[in-house]
Write a protein that holds these residues in place. Structure first.
Motif, short mmCIF file in Angstrom:
data_model
loop_
_atom_site.label_atom_id
_atom_site.label_comp_id
_atom_site.label_asym_id
_atom_site.label_seq_id
_atom_site.Cartn_x
_atom_site.Cartn_y
_atom_site.Cartn_z
N LEU A 1 5.27 -10.09 25.35
CA LEU A 1 4.95 -11.09 24.37
C LEU A 1 5.10 -12.51 24.81
N SER A 2 5.73 -12.79 25.98
CA SER A 2 5.91 -14.03 26.47
C SER A 2 4.54 -14.54 27.06
N GLU A 3 3.48 -13.82 27.12
CA GLU A 3 2.34 -14.02 27.70
C GLU A 3 1.27 -14.83 26.63
N TYR A 4 1.73 -14.77 25.32
CA TYR A 4 1.06 -15.12 24.13
C TYR A 4 1.36 -16.72 23.80
N ASP A 5 0.41 -17.45 23.79
CA ASP A 5 0.61 -19.04 23.63
C ASP A 5 0.79 -19.39 22.24
N TYR A 6 -0.04 -18.72 21.33
CA TYR A 6 -0.31 -19.11 20.09
C TYR A 6 0.15 -17.90 19.02
N TRP A 7 0.88 -18.47 18.06
CA TRP A 7 1.26 -17.32 17.09
C TRP A 7 0.94 -18.04 15.59
N GLY A 8 0.48 -17.06 14.73
CA GLY A 8 0.05 -17.30 13.29
C GLY A 8 1.57 -17.31 12.53
N GLN A 9 1.52 -17.52 11.18
CA GLN A 9 2.70 -17.20 10.28
C GLN A 9 3.19 -16.09 9.93
N GLY A 10 1.99 -15.23 10.22
CA GLY A 10 2.34 -13.73 9.62
C GLY A 10 1.79 -13.40 8.21
N THR A 11 1.60 -11.84 8.27
CA THR A 11 1.22 -11.41 6.86
C THR A 11 2.05 -10.10 6.51
N TRP A 12 2.65 -10.08 5.51
CA TRP A 12 3.35 -8.84 5.48
C TRP A 12 2.55 -7.66 4.81
N VAL A 13 2.90 -6.61 5.67
CA VAL A 13 2.29 -5.22 4.91
C VAL A 13 3.56 -4.40 4.73
N THR A 14 3.53 -3.78 3.37
CA THR A 14 4.56 -2.98 2.85
C THR A 14 3.88 -1.90 2.36
N VAL A 15 4.50 -0.75 3.04
CA VAL A 15 3.80 0.67 2.74
C VAL A 15 4.97 1.44 2.20
N SER A 16 4.83 1.73 0.85
CA SER A 16 5.97 2.45 -0.13
C SER A 16 5.21 3.16 -1.24
N SER A 17 5.84 4.06 -1.52
CA SER A 17 5.32 5.01 -2.65
C SER A 17 5.88 4.50 -3.94
N MET B 1 -5.84 -0.62 9.89
CA MET B 1 -4.75 -0.06 9.81
C MET B 1 -5.03 1.27 8.80
N ASN B 2 -4.89 2.47 9.41
CA ASN B 2 -5.24 3.55 8.49
C ASN B 2 -3.89 4.64 8.56
N SER B 3 -3.95 5.63 7.95
CA SER B 3 -2.84 6.37 7.77
C SER B 3 -1.56 5.89 7.98
N LEU B 4 -1.31 4.78 7.01
CA LEU B 4 -0.04 4.08 6.98
C LEU B 4 1.14 4.77 6.66
N LYS B 5 2.15 4.46 7.41
CA LYS B 5 3.49 5.09 7.15
C LYS B 5 4.44 4.11 6.68
N PRO B 6 5.50 4.61 5.99
CA PRO B 6 6.67 3.50 5.77
C PRO B 6 7.16 2.65 6.77
N GLU B 7 7.11 3.28 7.93
CA GLU B 7 7.79 2.64 9.11
C GLU B 7 6.90 1.65 9.73
N VAL C 1 0.63 -1.30 -0.06
CA VAL C 1 0.06 0.02 0.05
C VAL C 1 0.94 1.23 0.02
N ARG C 2 0.21 2.53 -0.44
CA ARG C 2 0.99 3.58 -0.40
C ARG C 2 0.88 4.32 0.83
N PRO C 3 1.82 5.23 1.25
CA PRO C 3 1.84 6.09 2.55
C PRO C 3 0.41 6.55 2.60
N GLY C 4 -0.27 6.65 3.67
CA GLY C 4 -1.59 7.39 3.98
C GLY C 4 -2.69 6.40 3.58
N GLU C 5 -2.57 5.11 3.13
CA GLU C 5 -3.64 4.47 2.73
C GLU C 5 -4.17 3.52 3.98
#
Length: 123
Positions: free
Chosen positions: A107-123, A81-87, A11-15
């Protein structure tokens, strides 16, 4: 137990983007559902939590821009997630914990974790 994230992408910054996480194999409504992210080459950063009793919590870096919600009937947690920034570019993990201390953000209190999904914020 499974946590399956979806909704990431470029997505682009701000999206905006909405992440979803569908959970199975545990008593969803009794668990705190969290989001944690990892910038490439850096450590894990706690982002947000939706506690089983209904309240929510956010890291200062995303407060006012991100909104976490849960649908116990669908065993699903969302991160709007609104007003996304590159960071904000990172791998976003869905997490679940049965004994999470509200406000501690450990973080140690969380028992289960997913595999993750990437979010890339770039123009």
């Amino acid at each position: 137990v499974q946590l399956v994230e979806s909704g990431g992408g470029l997505v682009r910054p701000g999206e905006s983007v909405r992440l979803s996480c569908v959970a199975s194999g545990f008593h969803f409504s009794g668990y705190t559902m969290g989001w944690v992210r990892q910038v490439q080459g850096k450590g894990l950063e706690w982002v947000s939590a939706a506690y089983s009793h209904g309240t929510t919590d956010y890291a200062d870096s995303v407060k006012g821009r991100f909104t976490v919600s849960r649908d116990n009937a669908k065993n699903t947690v969302y991160l709007q997630m609104n007003s996304l920034k590159p960071e904000d570019t990172a791998l976003y993990y869905c997490t679940a914990g049965s004994g999470v201390t509200p406000g501690l953000r450990a973080l140690s209190e969380y028992d289960y974790w997913g595999q993750g999904t990437w979010v890339t914020v770039s123009s």
